[in-house]
Enzyme design. Structure first.
Site, PDB file in Angstrom:
ATOM      1  N   ARG A 185       0.822  -1.225   0.000  1.00 38.52           N
ATOM      2  CA  ARG A 185       0.000   0.000   0.000  1.00 38.52           C
ATOM      3  C   ARG A 185       0.846   1.262   0.000  1.00 38.52           C
ATOM      4  O   ARG A 185       0.401   2.305  -0.456  1.00 38.52           O
ATOM      5  CB  ARG A 185      -0.905   0.033   1.249  1.00 38.52           C
ATOM      6  CG  ARG A 185      -2.016  -0.988   1.244  1.00 38.52           C
ATOM      7  CD  ARG A 185      -2.629  -1.116   2.623  1.00 38.52           C
ATOM      8  NE  ARG A 185      -1.619  -1.523   3.595  1.00 38.52           N
ATOM      9  CZ  ARG A 185      -1.837  -1.646   4.898  1.00 38.52           C
ATOM     10  NH1 ARG A 185      -3.024  -1.384   5.396  1.00 38.52           N
ATOM     11  NH2 ARG A 185      -0.852  -2.028   5.703  1.00 38.52           N
ATOM     12  N   SER A 240       2.403 -19.228   9.483  1.00 37.32           N
ATOM     13  CA  SER A 240       3.098 -18.860  10.734  1.00 37.32           C
ATOM     14  C   SER A 240       3.054 -20.051  11.677  1.00 37.32           C
ATOM     15  O   SER A 240       2.176 -20.909  11.556  1.00 37.32           O
ATOM     16  CB  SER A 240       2.374 -17.675  11.377  1.00 37.32           C
ATOM     17  OG  SER A 240       2.847 -17.445  12.681  1.00 37.32           O
ATOM     18  N   TYR A 254      -5.482 -13.572  15.273  1.00 37.63           N
ATOM     19  CA  TYR A 254      -4.321 -13.703  14.375  1.00 37.63           C
ATOM     20  C   TYR A 254      -4.038 -15.190  14.133  1.00 37.63           C
ATOM     21  O   TYR A 254      -3.852 -15.605  12.989  1.00 37.63           O
ATOM     22  CB  TYR A 254      -3.088 -13.007  14.961  1.00 37.63           C
ATOM     23  CG  TYR A 254      -1.859 -13.187  14.090  1.00 37.63           C
ATOM     24  CD1 TYR A 254      -1.794 -12.601  12.823  1.00 37.63           C
ATOM     25  CD2 TYR A 254      -0.782 -13.970  14.514  1.00 37.63           C
ATOM     26  CE1 TYR A 254      -0.684 -12.793  12.006  1.00 37.63           C
ATOM     27  CE2 TYR A 254       0.333 -14.158  13.698  1.00 37.63           C
ATOM     28  CZ  TYR A 254       0.374 -13.568  12.448  1.00 37.63           C
ATOM     29  OH  TYR A 254       1.471 -13.762  11.627  1.00 37.63           O
ATOM     30  N   GLU A 272       8.838  -5.275  10.882  1.00 38.30           N
ATOM     31  CA  GLU A 272       7.917  -4.277  11.450  1.00 38.30           C
ATOM     32  C   GLU A 272       6.677  -4.938  12.052  1.00 38.30           C
ATOM     33  O   GLU A 272       5.752  -4.264  12.515  1.00 38.30           O
ATOM     34  CB  GLU A 272       7.516  -3.280  10.360  1.00 38.30           C
ATOM     35  CG  GLU A 272       8.684  -2.419   9.941  1.00 38.30           C
ATOM     36  CD  GLU A 272       8.360  -1.479   8.790  1.00 38.30           C
ATOM     37  OE1 GLU A 272       7.173  -1.243   8.490  1.00 38.30           O
ATOM     38  OE2 GLU A 272       9.319  -0.981   8.178  1.00 38.30           O
TER      39      GLU A 272
HETATM   40  P1  NDP Z   1       6.019  -6.363   8.039  1.00 37.42           P
HETATM   41  O1  NDP Z   1       5.045  -5.564   8.845  1.00 37.42           O
HETATM   42  O2  NDP Z   1       7.438  -5.950   8.062  1.00 37.42           O
HETATM   43  O3  NDP Z   1       5.522  -6.444   6.526  1.00 37.42           O
HETATM   44  C1  NDP Z   1       4.171  -6.665   6.203  1.00 37.42           C
HETATM   45  C2  NDP Z   1       3.932  -6.364   4.735  1.00 37.42           C
HETATM   46  O4  NDP Z   1       2.550  -6.650   4.439  1.00 37.42           O
HETATM   47  C3  NDP Z   1       4.196  -4.910   4.390  1.00 37.42           C
HETATM   48  O5  NDP Z   1       4.887  -4.831   3.172  1.00 37.42           O
HETATM   49  C4  NDP Z   1       2.793  -4.339   4.232  1.00 37.42           C
HETATM   50  O6  NDP Z   1       2.807  -3.320   3.224  1.00 37.42           O
HETATM   51  C5  NDP Z   1       2.018  -5.549   3.719  1.00 37.42           C
HETATM   52  N1  NDP Z   1       0.586  -5.402   3.972  1.00 37.42           N
HETATM   53  C6  NDP Z   1      -0.050  -5.387   5.171  1.00 37.42           C
HETATM   54  N2  NDP Z   1      -1.363  -5.154   4.992  1.00 37.42           N
HETATM   55  C7  NDP Z   1      -1.554  -5.029   3.652  1.00 37.42           C
HETATM   56  C8  NDP Z   1      -2.691  -4.759   2.848  1.00 37.42           C
HETATM   57  N3  NDP Z   1      -3.909  -4.601   3.376  1.00 37.42           N
HETATM   58  N4  NDP Z   1      -2.541  -4.685   1.500  1.00 37.42           N
HETATM   59  C9  NDP Z   1      -1.310  -4.848   0.952  1.00 37.42           C
HETATM   60  N5  NDP Z   1      -0.197  -5.107   1.660  1.00 37.42           N
HETATM   61  C10 NDP Z   1      -0.323  -5.180   3.002  1.00 37.42           C
HETATM   62  O7  NDP Z   1       5.873  -7.858   8.565  1.00 37.42           O
HETATM   63  P2  NDP Z   1       6.566  -9.246   8.132  1.00 37.42           P
HETATM   64  O8  NDP Z   1       7.457  -9.072   6.974  1.00 37.42           O
HETATM   65  O9  NDP Z   1       7.089  -9.847   9.359  1.00 37.42           O
HETATM   66  O10 NDP Z   1       5.261 -10.062   7.722  1.00 37.42           O
HETATM   67  C11 NDP Z   1       5.068 -10.666   6.461  1.00 37.42           C
HETATM   68  C12 NDP Z   1       4.174 -11.874   6.638  1.00 37.42           C
HETATM   69  O11 NDP Z   1       4.807 -12.814   7.485  1.00 37.42           O
HETATM   70  C13 NDP Z   1       2.813 -11.604   7.272  1.00 37.42           C
HETATM   71  O12 NDP Z   1       1.845 -12.383   6.619  1.00 37.42           O
HETATM   72  C14 NDP Z   1       3.003 -12.076   8.711  1.00 37.42           C
HETATM   73  O13 NDP Z   1       1.786 -12.468   9.292  1.00 37.42           O
HETATM   74  C15 NDP Z   1       3.917 -13.248   8.498  1.00 37.42           C
HETATM   75  N6  NDP Z   1       4.725 -13.697   9.626  1.00 37.42           N
HETATM   76  C16 NDP Z   1       5.563 -12.838  10.297  1.00 37.42           C
HETATM   77  C17 NDP Z   1       6.347 -13.312  11.328  1.00 37.42           C
HETATM   78  C18 NDP Z   1       7.252 -12.446  12.123  1.00 37.42           C
HETATM   79  O14 NDP Z   1       7.609 -12.831  13.264  1.00 37.42           O
HETATM   80  N7  NDP Z   1       7.696 -11.318  11.623  1.00 37.42           N
HETATM   81  C19 NDP Z   1       6.324 -14.735  11.691  1.00 37.42           C
HETATM   82  C20 NDP Z   1       5.385 -15.531  10.945  1.00 37.42           C
HETATM   83  C21 NDP Z   1       4.651 -15.025   9.934  1.00 37.42           C
HETATM   84  P3  NDP Z   1       2.003  -1.939   3.290  1.00 37.42           P
HETATM   85  O15 NDP Z   1       1.843  -1.568   4.733  1.00 37.42           O
HETATM   86  O16 NDP Z   1       2.857  -0.999   2.498  1.00 37.42           O
HETATM   87  O17 NDP Z   1       0.719  -2.238   2.608  1.00 37.42           O
HETATM   88  C1  8X3 Z   2       4.202 -14.233  13.753  1.00 41.32           C
HETATM   89  C2  8X3 Z   2       4.883 -15.060  14.800  1.00 41.32           C
HETATM   90  O1  8X3 Z   2       4.805 -15.805  17.219  1.00 41.32           O
HETATM   91  O2  8X3 Z   2       3.965 -13.578  16.730  1.00 41.32           O
HETATM   92  O3  8X3 Z   2       3.327 -14.968  12.988  1.00 41.32           O
HETATM   93  O4  8X3 Z   2       2.687 -15.523  16.131  1.00 41.32           O
HETATM   94  S1  8X3 Z   2       4.011 -14.976  16.272  1.00 41.32           S
END
Ligand code: NDP
Ligand code: 8X3
Length: 250
Positions: free
Chosen positions: A34, A138, A151, A187
């Site tokens: 976004r 996840s 979540y 983030e």
């Molecule tokens: P970040 O917050 O760093 O990145 C999330 C990304 O998702 C951003 O680029 C954001 O872009 C995009 N996003 C969120 N909402 C929307 C939307 N409505 N439309 C389009 N894009 C969207 O987090 P992570 O990189 O850690 O997360 C990536 C994925 O990994 C997620 O699905 C998260 O649930 C999953 N995950 C993360 C873990 C962790 O510990 N970090 C562990 C397990 C899974 P923008 O805001 O510009 O739209």
């Molecule tokens: C993100 C990892 O442990 O916050 O999916 O659920 S946790």
């Protein structure tokens, strides 16, 4: 041979690291999210560093019309690899204290958003009788934990959707992989804790969490396996984490 890789949520964390890694390895990248300025700046960085093509598409995965129109705008109507990564946690409360707004954000992004993007891209892969969908689940999609409630439910849905996709797309030769990471410092926690940076840092203190680059390298590895192999489901944590519930903090 260069592949076309479509990455959702490429403005930060896993998605951004994945875009850079695929570009570094000579693949053509479509980056989405976004935040337009971040997309444009990543596109600029990729163009400067690597001799590959990069197309930024700015849309919210929750808006199906925006998803469809972005994907219809693709010049070649061809995607080899879809990385369904965009997602978020919003809020960390007991379910009885949860906010409807947080719940809707997570359900609409993590479940419906993933479905919107997949629905628009699957026909392109079916036409080609080939493709690879990599869904980011996840550890929260494997076990629930206190305050994780909605979540965790959305990531359990990603688990179910990934299994279903694999069955339904089998006859078309399309691979479906799910990667389920544990804690990785991006983030993610800042977003989950509604911008409380100090509290977000504490999520990762006392142990070494994974990094965005770690997950990018796993996505890249999964996508680089021989044609006949598909990693269906991969759970990955740092050494200090056993599962959603146990982290060895010093
Ligand atoms: P970040 O917050 O760093 O990145 C999330 C990304 O998702 C951003 O680029 C954001 O872009 C995009 N996003 C969120 N909402 C929307 C939307 N409505 N439309 C389009 N894009 C969207 O987090 P992570 O990189 O850690 O997360 C990536 C994925 O990994 C997620 O699905 C998260 O649930 C999953 N995950 C993360 C873990 C962790 O510990 N970090 C562990 C397990 C899974 P923008 O805001 O510009 O739209
Ligand atoms: C993100 C990892 O442990 O916050 O999916 O659920 S946790």
């Amino acid at each position: 041979m260069a592949k076309t890789v479509f990455i959702t949520g490429a403005t930060s964390g896993f998605g951004k690291a994945t875009a850079l890694l695929f570009a570094q390895n000579g693949h053509d990248i479509i980056i989405t999210g976004r935040r337009k300025e971040r997309l444009e700046s990543l596109a600029k960085e990729i163009k400067t560093k690597y001799s590959t093509s990069v197309l930024p598409l700015c849309f919210d995965v929750r808006n199906n019309d925006a998803v469809v129109s972005a994907i219809h705008s693709l010049p070649n109507k061809h995607v080899d690899i879809l990385v369904n990564n965009a997602g978020l946690a919003s809020g960390l409360n007991k379910i009885q204290n949860g906010s409807l707004d947080d719940w809707e954000k997570m359900i609409d992004t993590n479940i419906k958003g993933l479905l919107h993007v997949s629905k628009a891209i699957m026909p392109l892969m079916i036409d080609n009788q080939k493709g690879h969908i990599i869904n980011i689940g996840s550890t929260a999609g494997k076990e629930v934990y206190q305050n994780g409630n909605v979540y965790c439910a959305t990531k359990h849905a990603v688990d179910a959707i990934s299994k279903s996709m694999r069955i339904d797309l089998l006859e078309h030769g399309i691979k479906v992989s799910q990667i389920c990471p544990g804690a990785a410092e991006t983030e993610f926690s800042e977003v989950r804790l509604h911008g409380d940076v100090e509290k977000a840092k504490k999520v990762y203190t006392g142990y070494e969490p994974m990094s965005a680059g770690d997950i990018a390298s796993i996505i890249y590895y999964i996508s680089s396996l021989p044609e006949n192999l598909c990693i269906n489901d991969l759970v990955v944590t740092s050494l200090a984490q056993a599962n959603s519930l146990y982290i060895n903090r010093k």
